[in-house]
Design a protein around this motif. Structure first.
Motif, PDB file in Angstrom:
ATOM      1  N   ILE A   1     -73.009  37.509  21.658  1.00  0.00           N
ATOM      2  CA  ILE A   1     -72.227  37.245  20.448  1.00  0.00           C
ATOM      3  C   ILE A   1     -72.457  38.379  19.451  1.00  0.00           C
ATOM      4  CG2 ILE A   1     -72.064  35.754  18.393  1.00  0.00           C
ATOM      5  CD1 ILE A   1     -72.406  33.340  20.166  1.00  0.00           C
ATOM      6  N   LEU A   2     -71.367  38.984  19.007  1.00  0.00           N
ATOM      7  CA  LEU A   2     -71.460  39.964  17.912  1.00  0.00           C
ATOM      8  C   LEU A   2     -71.197  39.178  16.627  1.00  0.00           C
ATOM      9  CD1 LEU A   2     -69.433  42.969  19.436  1.00  0.00           C
ATOM     10  CD2 LEU A   2     -71.823  42.309  19.810  1.00  0.00           C
ATOM     11  N   ALA A   3     -72.242  39.049  15.817  1.00  0.00           N
ATOM     12  CA  ALA A   3     -72.177  38.090  14.702  1.00  0.00           C
ATOM     13  C   ALA A   3     -71.134  38.467  13.652  1.00  0.00           C
ATOM     14  CB  ALA A   3     -73.557  37.962  14.057  1.00  0.00           C
ATOM     15  N   ASP A   4     -70.758  39.745  13.595  1.00  0.00           N
ATOM     16  CA  ASP A   4     -69.759  40.050  12.561  1.00  0.00           C
ATOM     17  C   ASP A   4     -68.334  39.682  12.986  1.00  0.00           C
ATOM     18  OD1 ASP A   4     -69.639  42.240  14.200  1.00  0.00           O
ATOM     19  OD2 ASP A   4     -70.315  43.686  12.692  1.00  0.00           O
ATOM     20  N   ASP A   5     -68.154  39.283  14.230  1.00  0.00           N
ATOM     21  CA  ASP A   5     -66.916  38.595  14.609  1.00  0.00           C
ATOM     22  C   ASP A   5     -67.186  37.105  14.464  1.00  0.00           C
ATOM     23  OD1 ASP A   5     -65.227  40.693  15.184  1.00  0.00           O
ATOM     24  OD2 ASP A   5     -65.658  40.712  17.325  1.00  0.00           O
ATOM     25  N   LEU A   6     -66.731  36.527  13.384  1.00  0.00           N
ATOM     26  CA  LEU A   6     -66.998  35.110  13.130  1.00  0.00           C
ATOM     27  C   LEU A   6     -65.847  34.293  13.704  1.00  0.00           C
ATOM     28  CD1 LEU A   6     -68.424  32.735  11.852  1.00  0.00           C
ATOM     29  CD2 LEU A   6     -67.697  33.529   9.620  1.00  0.00           C
TER      30      LEU A   6
ATOM     31  N   LYS B   1     -59.196  50.277  17.208  1.00  0.00           N
ATOM     32  CA  LYS B   1     -60.454  49.713  16.684  1.00  0.00           C
ATOM     33  C   LYS B   1     -61.208  48.883  17.721  1.00  0.00           C
ATOM     34  CE  LYS B   1     -58.789  48.923  11.978  1.00  0.00           C
ATOM     35  NZ  LYS B   1     -58.362  47.850  11.074  1.00  0.00           N
ATOM     36  N   TYR B   2     -60.601  48.685  18.886  1.00  0.00           N
ATOM     37  CA  TYR B   2     -61.140  47.706  19.837  1.00  0.00           C
ATOM     38  C   TYR B   2     -61.268  48.266  21.251  1.00  0.00           C
ATOM     39  CZ  TYR B   2     -59.632  44.306  16.307  1.00  0.00           C
ATOM     40  OH  TYR B   2     -59.451  43.604  15.149  1.00  0.00           O
ATOM     41  N   GLY B   3     -61.987  47.509  22.072  1.00  0.00           N
ATOM     42  CA  GLY B   3     -61.857  47.690  23.509  1.00  0.00           C
ATOM     43  C   GLY B   3     -60.580  46.962  23.906  1.00  0.00           C
ATOM     44  N   ILE B   4     -59.751  47.614  24.725  1.00  0.00           N
ATOM     45  CA  ILE B   4     -58.462  47.018  25.095  1.00  0.00           C
ATOM     46  C   ILE B   4     -58.442  46.801  26.608  1.00  0.00           C
ATOM     47  CG2 ILE B   4     -55.941  47.397  25.137  1.00  0.00           C
ATOM     48  CD1 ILE B   4     -56.970  47.021  22.294  1.00  0.00           C
TER      49      ILE B   4
ATOM     50  N   VAL C   1     -60.349  49.970  28.200  1.00  0.00           N
ATOM     51  CA  VAL C   1     -60.692  51.246  27.589  1.00  0.00           C
ATOM     52  C   VAL C   1     -61.134  51.016  26.146  1.00  0.00           C
ATOM     53  CG1 VAL C   1     -58.183  51.619  27.524  1.00  0.00           C
ATOM     54  CG2 VAL C   1     -59.676  53.473  26.838  1.00  0.00           C
ATOM     55  N   GLU C   2     -62.204  51.731  25.778  1.00  0.00           N
ATOM     56  CA  GLU C   2     -62.789  51.557  24.448  1.00  0.00           C
ATOM     57  C   GLU C   2     -62.021  52.373  23.404  1.00  0.00           C
ATOM     58  OE1 GLU C   2     -64.964  49.432  23.551  1.00  0.00           O
ATOM     59  OE2 GLU C   2     -65.536  50.139  21.563  1.00  0.00           O
ATOM     60  N   LYS C   3     -61.555  51.693  22.392  1.00  0.00           N
ATOM     61  CA  LYS C   3     -60.882  52.294  21.235  1.00  0.00           C
ATOM     62  C   LYS C   3     -59.905  53.419  21.625  1.00  0.00           C
ATOM     63  CE  LYS C   3     -64.555  50.912  18.142  1.00  0.00           C
ATOM     64  NZ  LYS C   3     -65.821  50.681  18.855  1.00  0.00           N
ATOM     65  N   PRO C   4     -58.868  53.056  22.381  1.00  0.00           N
ATOM     66  CA  PRO C   4     -57.945  54.081  22.894  1.00  0.00           C
ATOM     67  C   PRO C   4     -56.967  54.588  21.835  1.00  0.00           C
ATOM     68  CG  PRO C   4     -57.169  51.915  23.511  1.00  0.00           C
ATOM     69  CD  PRO C   4     -58.460  51.698  22.770  1.00  0.00           C
TER      70      PRO C   4
ATOM     71  N   ALA D   1     -56.986  42.813  22.818  1.00  0.00           N
ATOM     72  CA  ALA D   1     -58.237  43.409  22.330  1.00  0.00           C
ATOM     73  C   ALA D   1     -59.432  42.515  22.629  1.00  0.00           C
ATOM     74  CB  ALA D   1     -58.137  43.613  20.826  1.00  0.00           C
ATOM     75  N   ILE D   2     -60.540  43.166  22.977  1.00  0.00           N
ATOM     76  CA  ILE D   2     -61.799  42.439  23.199  1.00  0.00           C
ATOM     77  C   ILE D   2     -62.382  42.096  21.833  1.00  0.00           C
ATOM     78  CG2 ILE D   2     -64.132  42.605  24.157  1.00  0.00           C
ATOM     79  CD1 ILE D   2     -63.041  44.840  26.029  1.00  0.00           C
ATOM     80  N   ILE D   3     -62.819  40.857  21.665  1.00  0.00           N
ATOM     81  CA  ILE D   3     -63.563  40.527  20.449  1.00  0.00           C
ATOM     82  C   ILE D   3     -65.018  40.222  20.833  1.00  0.00           C
ATOM     83  CG2 ILE D   3     -61.507  39.753  19.213  1.00  0.00           C
ATOM     84  CD1 ILE D   3     -63.506  36.965  19.786  1.00  0.00           C
ATOM     85  N   GLY D   4     -65.856  40.052  19.860  1.00  0.00           N
ATOM     86  CA  GLY D   4     -67.299  40.026  20.111  1.00  0.00           C
ATOM     87  C   GLY D   4     -67.881  38.796  20.775  1.00  0.00           C
ATOM     88  N   ARG D   5     -67.312  38.411  21.907  1.00  0.00           N
ATOM     89  CA  ARG D   5     -67.860  37.320  22.722  1.00  0.00           C
ATOM     90  C   ARG D   5     -67.771  37.729  24.180  1.00  0.00           C
ATOM     91  NH1 ARG D   5     -68.562  36.363  18.315  1.00  0.00           N
ATOM     92  NH2 ARG D   5     -68.440  34.451  17.086  1.00  0.00           N
ATOM     93  N   TYR D   6     -68.903  37.679  24.865  1.00  0.00           N
ATOM     94  CA  TYR D   6     -68.941  38.071  26.276  1.00  0.00           C
ATOM     95  C   TYR D   6     -69.804  37.080  27.048  1.00  0.00           C
ATOM     96  CZ  TYR D   6     -68.009  42.739  24.181  1.00  0.00           C
ATOM     97  OH  TYR D   6     -67.511  43.802  23.459  1.00  0.00           O
ATOM     98  N   ILE D   7     -69.460  36.886  28.309  1.00  0.00           N
ATOM     99  CA  ILE D   7     -70.437  36.329  29.245  1.00  0.00           C
ATOM    100  C   ILE D   7     -70.648  37.424  30.277  1.00  0.00           C
ATOM    101  CG2 ILE D   7     -70.771  34.667  31.117  1.00  0.00           C
ATOM    102  CD1 ILE D   7     -69.538  32.588  29.281  1.00  0.00           C
TER     103      ILE D   7
ATOM    104  N   ILE E   1     -70.233  49.193  26.444  1.00  0.00           N
ATOM    105  CA  ILE E   1     -70.221  48.064  27.384  1.00  0.00           C
ATOM    106  C   ILE E   1     -68.857  47.970  28.068  1.00  0.00           C
ATOM    107  CG2 ILE E   1     -69.562  46.259  25.697  1.00  0.00           C
ATOM    108  CD1 ILE E   1     -72.057  45.856  28.623  1.00  0.00           C
ATOM    109  N   THR E   2     -67.814  48.392  27.351  1.00  0.00           N
ATOM    110  CA  THR E   2     -66.459  48.367  27.932  1.00  0.00           C
ATOM    111  C   THR E   2     -66.418  49.202  29.216  1.00  0.00           C
ATOM    112  OG1 THR E   2     -65.630  48.234  25.681  1.00  0.00           O
ATOM    113  CG2 THR E   2     -64.020  48.774  27.369  1.00  0.00           C
ATOM    114  N   ASP E   3     -67.060  50.381  29.212  1.00  0.00           N
ATOM    115  CA  ASP E   3     -67.057  51.247  30.394  1.00  0.00           C
ATOM    116  C   ASP E   3     -67.815  50.591  31.554  1.00  0.00           C
ATOM    117  OD1 ASP E   3     -65.668  53.070  28.866  1.00  0.00           O
ATOM    118  OD2 ASP E   3     -67.426  54.290  28.382  1.00  0.00           O
TER     119      ASP E   3
HETATM  120  C1  G1P Z   1     -67.315  46.493  19.727  1.00  0.00           C
HETATM  121  C2  G1P Z   1     -66.866  46.793  21.156  1.00  0.00           C
HETATM  122  C3  G1P Z   1     -65.330  46.722  21.252  1.00  0.00           C
HETATM  123  C4  G1P Z   1     -64.856  45.372  20.742  1.00  0.00           C
HETATM  124  C5  G1P Z   1     -65.385  45.105  19.322  1.00  0.00           C
HETATM  125  C6  G1P Z   1     -65.056  43.703  18.874  1.00  0.00           C
HETATM  126  O1  G1P Z   1     -66.875  47.554  18.894  1.00  0.00           O
HETATM  127  O2  G1P Z   1     -67.327  48.073  21.536  1.00  0.00           O
HETATM  128  O3  G1P Z   1     -64.939  46.898  22.590  1.00  0.00           O
HETATM  129  O4  G1P Z   1     -63.432  45.368  20.741  1.00  0.00           O
HETATM  130  O5  G1P Z   1     -66.814  45.253  19.268  1.00  0.00           O
HETATM  131  O6  G1P Z   1     -65.442  43.486  17.563  1.00  0.00           O
HETATM  132  P1  G1P Z   1     -67.416  47.772  17.389  1.00  0.00           P
HETATM  133  O7  G1P Z   1     -66.579  46.875  16.515  1.00  0.00           O
HETATM  134  O8  G1P Z   1     -68.868  47.365  17.387  1.00  0.00           O
HETATM  135  O9  G1P Z   1     -67.201  49.209  17.092  1.00  0.00           O
END
Ligand code: G1P
Length: 275
Positions: free
Chosen positions: A128-133, A170-173, A190-193, A201-207, A229-231
Motif C-alpha cells: 500500500i502506498l499511503a499517499d494514495d488514499l 504521472k503513472y505506471g500504465i 510502462v512507467e510514466k510513459p 493507470a496503476i494506483i498504489g495497491r499491489y499484491i 516495480i513496474t519494470d
Molecule cells: C508510483 C509507481 C507508479 C504508480 C504510482 C501510483 O509512482 O511507480 O507506477 O502509478 O505510484 O501512485 P510515484 O507516484 O511514487 O512516482
C-alpha cells in the motif's frame, strides 16, 4: 492467506514542503488521522496483521504513532478524549509493526526489495502506498477486493483506474486483455510513459507473489534512473501472469495538493467526526 502488508514510506514528500521538512509525508493528516493510518486500517480490514513499513531518515514519527505514548495516555485516561485513541489502539493491539530503512532513494522497486527481510519470500503480500488514499463507501476496501481476486487467480495484481490521457505521464500504465469484468491480463506496462499504451493507470495497491524479489534482483534501473516495480512486474507478466484490477471505490492522490484537499473535503462531508 495474505497476512502481511508492506508500506513503502521512505520518500521525501517534497511537494508538501515546508510541512514535510521535519515530518514524514505519511503523517500528514486527513482530518484527525494520518495518511498511513488509513492505509494500515485498509490492510487490517483485508485480514493483514503484520504491517511492514519501509522508512528512512526523519521518519521516526511513524514508529512512534503505532506505539504507546505513556505520558499522553496517562493524561487523558478516563476523560472523553480517550475515545479519540480507540481506532489506533485496535491496530496496536491486533497488529505487529515491523520496520526497516531504505537508506537511499533508489525507486519503488528498491523500496519493496528492502521489505523482503520483513515479509519473507514464501508468501504473497500486499503493498500500500499511503499517499494514495482509497475508500469504498459501498463495501470492501480496495485491498480486500484484491485479496478476493488473488484467491481465484493466485498471481500478482495491481489496482488500476482510468485517467485522462494528459495524465498518463504521472503513472505506471498497463495494457492487456479484459478476461473478466474489470480484470485485465497484463500484456504491457510502462512507467510514466510519454506515449501510453492505454489510459489504465496503476494506483498504489499491489499484491505481489514472492518470486518478485528474484525478478527485482535482475531488473535494471528504469525511468528517472530508479528501480521501478513496474519494470519488474512486466517481466513477471511475460513469464507468468499479472492482473490489473479496476477497483471499486474512490482514490485520492494525497501526494498532490489538489488530491489532498479533495480527500479532506470528502472525509469532512461524509465520514466526519465533526461536532
Ligand atoms: C508510483 C509507481 C507508479 C504508480 C504510482 C501510483 O509512482 O511507480 O507506477 O502509478 O505510484 O501512485 P510515484 O507516484 O511514487 O512516482
Amino acid at each position: 492467506m495474505i497476512t502481511k502488508c508492506l508500506f513503502p514510506a521512505a520518500g521525501y514528500g517534497t511537494r508538501f514542503l515546508p510541512a514535510t521538512k521535519a515530518m514524514p509525508k505519511e503523517m500528514l493528516p486527513i482530518l484527525t488521522k494520518p495518511l498511513i493510518q488509513y492505509g494500515v486500517e485498509e490492510a487490517y480490514e483485508a485480514g493483514c496483521d503484520i504491517m511492514a513499513i519501509i522508512t528512512g531518515r526523519g521518519k521516526r514519527a511513524i514508529t512512534d504513532h503505532f506505539d504507546i505514548s505513556y505520558e499522553l495516555e496517562h493524561q487523558i485516561q478516563g476523560s472523553p478524549k480517550e475515545n479519540l485513541l480507540d481506532e489506533i489502539r485496535v491496530l496496536m493491539d491486533k497488529c505487529t509493526f515491523t520496520y526497516t530503512r531504505q537508506n537511499e532513494m533508489k525507486g519503488l522497486g528498491d523500496a519493496i526489495y528492502k521489505g523482503k527481510v520483513l515479509v519473507g519470500d514464501e508468501q504473497p503480500f500486499g503493498v500500500i502506498l499511503a499517499d494514495d488514499l482509497c475508500v469504498n463507501a459501498d463495501g470492501d476496501g480496495v485491498m480486500s477486493q484484491m485479496i478476493k481476486i488473488y484467491s481465484k487467480y493466485r498471481c500478482s495484481i495491481v489496482a488500476i483506474m482510468e485517467v485522462p490521457l494528459d495524465q498518463v505521464h504521472k503513472y505506471g500504465i498497463i495494457s492487456g486483455k479484459e478476461i473478466e469484468d474489470g480484470i485485465y491480463m497484463i500484456e504491457d506496462m510502462v512507467e510514466k510513459p510519454d506515449k501510453a499504451p492505454s489510459n489504465l493507470a496503476i494506483i498504489g495497491r499491489y499484491i505481489l507473489t514472492p518470486d518478485i524479489f528474484k525478478i527485482i534482483e535482475n531488473t535494471k534501473s528504469g525511468k528517472n534512473g530508479e528501480l521501478q516495480i513496474t519494470d519488474a512486474l512486466l517481466q513477471q507478466a511475460k513469464h507468468g501472469m499479472v492482473l490489473g484490477y479496476k477497483f471499486k471505490g474512490k482514490r485520492f492522490d494525497c501526494g498532490s495538493l489538489d488530491g489532498f484537499v479533495e480527500a479532506t473535503n470528502y472525509f469532512y462531508d461524509n465520514l466526519s467526526t465533526k461536532g
